[in-house]
Design a protein around this motif. Structure first.
Motif, short mmCIF file in Angstrom:
data_model
loop_
_atom_site.label_atom_id
_atom_site.label_comp_id
_atom_site.label_asym_id
_atom_site.label_seq_id
_atom_site.Cartn_x
_atom_site.Cartn_y
_atom_site.Cartn_z
N MET A 1 -53.15 95.55 -32.53
CA MET A 1 -52.54 96.82 -32.91
C MET A 1 -53.25 97.36 -34.15
N CYS A 2 -53.59 98.61 -34.14
CA CYS A 2 -54.24 99.26 -35.27
C CYS A 2 -53.37 99.11 -36.52
N ILE A 3 -54.01 98.87 -37.65
CA ILE A 3 -53.26 98.66 -38.89
C ILE A 3 -52.41 99.88 -39.25
N CYS A 4 -52.93 101.09 -39.00
CA CYS A 4 -52.16 102.30 -39.31
C CYS A 4 -50.90 102.37 -38.44
N LYS A 5 -51.06 102.09 -37.17
CA LYS A 5 -49.91 102.12 -36.26
C LYS A 5 -48.89 101.07 -36.68
N ARG A 6 -49.39 99.90 -37.08
CA ARG A 6 -48.49 98.83 -37.51
C ARG A 6 -47.73 99.22 -38.78
N VAL A 7 -48.39 99.87 -39.70
CA VAL A 7 -47.73 100.34 -40.93
C VAL A 7 -46.59 101.29 -40.58
N TRP A 8 -46.87 102.26 -39.70
CA TRP A 8 -45.82 103.20 -39.30
C TRP A 8 -44.68 102.48 -38.60
N TYR A 9 -45.01 101.62 -37.67
CA TYR A 9 -43.98 100.90 -36.91
C TYR A 9 -43.09 100.08 -37.84
N LEU A 10 -43.70 99.28 -38.71
CA LEU A 10 -42.93 98.42 -39.61
C LEU A 10 -42.14 99.23 -40.64
N GLY A 11 -42.75 100.29 -41.15
CA GLY A 11 -42.06 101.13 -42.12
C GLY A 11 -40.82 101.80 -41.55
N LEU A 12 -40.97 102.37 -40.36
CA LEU A 12 -39.83 103.02 -39.72
C LEU A 12 -38.75 102.00 -39.36
N GLN A 13 -39.19 100.83 -38.91
CA GLN A 13 -38.25 99.77 -38.56
C GLN A 13 -37.50 99.29 -39.80
N GLU A 14 -38.21 99.07 -40.88
CA GLU A 14 -37.60 98.58 -42.12
C GLU A 14 -36.55 99.55 -42.66
N LEU A 15 -36.81 100.83 -42.52
CA LEU A 15 -35.88 101.85 -43.00
C LEU A 15 -34.82 102.22 -41.95
N ASN A 16 -34.88 101.53 -40.80
CA ASN A 16 -33.94 101.76 -39.71
C ASN A 16 -33.94 103.23 -39.25
N ILE A 17 -35.14 103.80 -39.16
CA ILE A 17 -35.31 105.15 -38.66
C ILE A 17 -35.62 105.04 -37.17
N GLN A 18 -34.76 105.61 -36.36
CA GLN A 18 -34.84 105.44 -34.91
C GLN A 18 -35.70 106.51 -34.25
N ILE A 19 -36.97 106.56 -34.62
CA ILE A 19 -37.92 107.43 -33.94
C ILE A 19 -39.15 106.61 -33.61
N ARG A 20 -39.93 107.10 -32.66
CA ARG A 20 -41.13 106.37 -32.25
C ARG A 20 -42.25 106.57 -33.26
N ALA A 21 -43.00 105.53 -33.48
CA ALA A 21 -44.19 105.62 -34.32
C ALA A 21 -45.22 106.50 -33.61
N PRO A 22 -46.19 107.02 -34.36
CA PRO A 22 -47.21 107.86 -33.72
C PRO A 22 -47.96 107.11 -32.63
N GLU A 23 -48.19 107.79 -31.51
CA GLU A 23 -48.98 107.24 -30.41
C GLU A 23 -50.46 107.53 -30.69
N PRO A 24 -51.36 106.74 -30.10
CA PRO A 24 -52.79 106.96 -30.36
C PRO A 24 -53.28 108.37 -30.03
N GLN A 25 -52.70 109.00 -29.02
CA GLN A 25 -53.15 110.33 -28.63
C GLN A 25 -52.55 111.44 -29.50
#
Length: 64
Positions: A1-25
């Motif tokens: 997994m790209c580090i940028c995508k992982r940062v977004w995923y983990l950050g949103l998860q940690e803050l309990n924000i229920q939206i999808r992380a950015p997709e590659p496209q």
């Protein structure tokens, strides 16, 4: 997994924000505008701040 995508995923998860992380496209702007539509008007400013700070931090790390 790209580090940028992982940062977004983990950050949103940690803050309990229920939206999808950015997709590659997705461009950042397309994702940001779509994601901020999930928040009430009063919460959008905080979300915008989160996106700006995260993007700036990733940029600084990339250029370090």
């Amino acid at each position: 997994m790209c580090i940028c995508k992982r940062v977004w995923y983990l950050g949103l998860q940690e803050l309990n924000i229920q939206i999808r992380a950015p997709e590659p496209q997705d461009t950042l702007m397309v994702w940001w505008l779509r994601a901020r539509g999930h928040f009430r008007r009063a919460e959008r400013r905080a979300f915008d701040t989160l996106v700006i700070i995260t993007t700036w931090t990733l940029w600084k790390q990339r250029n370090a």
